[in-house]
Design a protein around this motif. Structure first.
Motif, short mmCIF file in Angstrom:
data_model
loop_
_atom_site.label_atom_id
_atom_site.label_comp_id
_atom_site.label_asym_id
_atom_site.label_seq_id
_atom_site.Cartn_x
_atom_site.Cartn_y
_atom_site.Cartn_z
N ASN A 1 -21.25 26.17 1.19
CA ASN A 1 -20.24 25.37 1.26
C ASN A 1 -19.97 24.98 -0.11
OD1 ASN A 1 -22.17 23.67 1.16
ND2 ASN A 1 -21.48 22.26 2.93
N VAL A 2 -20.86 25.29 -1.28
CA VAL A 2 -20.20 24.61 -2.56
C VAL A 2 -19.22 25.43 -3.52
CG1 VAL A 2 -21.26 24.56 -4.64
CG2 VAL A 2 -22.76 24.01 -3.08
N CYS A 3 -18.26 24.86 -4.04
CA CYS A 3 -17.19 25.71 -4.63
C CYS A 3 -17.71 25.64 -5.97
CB CYS A 3 -16.02 24.88 -4.52
SG CYS A 3 -14.52 25.58 -5.50
N ARG A 4 -17.81 26.83 -6.62
CA ARG A 4 -18.22 26.95 -8.03
C ARG A 4 -17.28 27.46 -8.79
NH1 ARG A 4 -21.24 31.24 -8.25
NH2 ARG A 4 -21.28 31.73 -6.20
N GLU A 5 -15.87 27.10 -8.67
CA GLU A 5 -14.75 27.56 -9.18
C GLU A 5 -14.48 26.32 -10.31
OE1 GLU A 5 -9.93 28.41 -9.02
OE2 GLU A 5 -11.32 28.16 -6.98
N PRO A 6 -14.31 26.63 -11.37
CA PRO A 6 -14.16 25.43 -12.56
C PRO A 6 -12.61 24.95 -12.31
CG PRO A 6 -14.93 27.36 -13.52
CD PRO A 6 -14.88 27.78 -12.32
N THR A 7 -12.60 23.65 -12.51
CA THR A 7 -11.25 22.71 -12.15
C THR A 7 -10.16 22.92 -13.17
OG1 THR A 7 -12.03 20.68 -13.27
CG2 THR A 7 -12.64 21.19 -11.04
#
Length: 317
Positions: free
Chosen positions: A200-206
């Motif tokens: 459930n970790v989002c590894r997309e840069p912001t």
């Protein structure tokens, strides 16, 4: 049988399983064991603290049931080295064989039954380590805690994890491995798990200039029954196919095609597991999702979920 370097010096050899269990409770994870009454004491254990990890090579030498309501603040990565182990969880049962991995989240109840010849490598990772890795990489972790989506994995299907575990065991057994290096290895194994296994970790840069990986995965999920090409996804993301491959490697630890294939397998598994779903037959479902070679489909399904699609269908319908 799987062979790995010894993780450390022997703590117990030919010991009473309950004595070994008491040690495991103190250093590896809270649990209780049940076993038939036997005279022979054949349990053995090697243990080494390595950076933020605990490495444990464990064999109870008897048929033992291990239970725990939850591990609470730690994750367990358990690799079966020898024998077999019956796992009960998430309404399922599975006999782990050598070369299979069990990943236990902190809130997962534990119910395992070891065979007499069962031996495992257990890697204990504190929840704070995974949170630290997410912070260091600017990944977004849910406030309720990091959770891996799937418990069961075949080691041969997870690129690089086998060699990384072997290297960590080798370094742990070495006479001199400095603490900073141990800390680096701790972060590497945590990062590898987060990059390789669905969570459930989002590894997309912001940043605004970064293509939305979520938009791409939403498109994939909406078109699973259609042909999806790398060129289509690259056009959707407004990037070159080469950049798209780099995005998938960074975000999902795999290629676009492998990601699509895994999503299709997960959707098929969901339908076969849903007793309310109207399942015609496995062949039609497989072909609906683009699996034209049924032998390869069954092999991929079993490698992913530990059983044939017919077994899943029979158990739930």
């Amino acid at each position: 049988m799987i062979s790995l370097p010894d993780v450390g010096s022997t703590v117990f050899e030919h010991a009473d399983p309950h004595v070994v269990s008491d040690y495991v409770n103190q250093h590896v994870g809270a649990h209780c064991i049940r076993r038939p009454r036997r005279v022979a004491a054949q349990a053995s254990l090697r243990h080494r603290r390595f950076g933020q990890l605990d490495l444990c090579s464990l064999s109870y030498g008897d048929r033992v049931q291990v239970t725990s309501p939850a591990l609470e603040t730690i994750y367990h990565l358990q690799l079966l080295l020898r024998g077999h182990c019956l796992w009960r969880g998430q309404g399922e049962e599975h006999y782990f064989a050598p070369g299979e991995l069990l990943l236990i989240n902190p809130d997962d109840p534990v119910d395992l039954t070891y065979s007499e010849d069962c031996a495992k490598l257990i890697v204990k990772l504190p929840a704070t380590l995974l949170e630290q890795v997410c912070a260091d990489n600017h990944w977004r972790a849910p406030q309720q805690g990091i959770r891996f989506n799937t418990s069961r994995h075949a080691l041969r299907q997870l690129s690089g994890i086998d060699s990384l575990l072997a290297l960590i065991c080798q370094e742990a057994a070495a006479e001199h491995c400095h603490q900073p290096l141990q800390e680096q290895y701790s972060r590497i194994i945590a990062s590898k798990l987060l990059c390789t296994l669905a969570s459930n970790v989002c590894r997309e840069p912001t940043g605004d200039s970064c293509p939305s990986f979520g938009r791409i995965t939403d498109y994939i999920d909406e078109h699973l029954k259609k042909d999806i090409s790398v060129e289509q996804l690259a056009q959707l993301a407004n990037m070159s196919p080469r950049s798209l491959y780099a995005l998938f490697e960074r975000q999902a630890g795999t290629t676009p095609k492998s990601f699509i294939r895994q999503r299709r397998l997960q959707q098929i598994h969901h339908q076969l597991s849903d007793s309310a779903a109207r399942v015609r037959n496995i062949t039609e479902i497989a072909m609906d999702y683009g699996f034209m070679h049924l032998g390869r489909f069954s092999e991929s399904y079993k490698s992913t979920f530990g059983e044939l699609p017919s077994d899943t269908l029979r158990r739930h319908h």
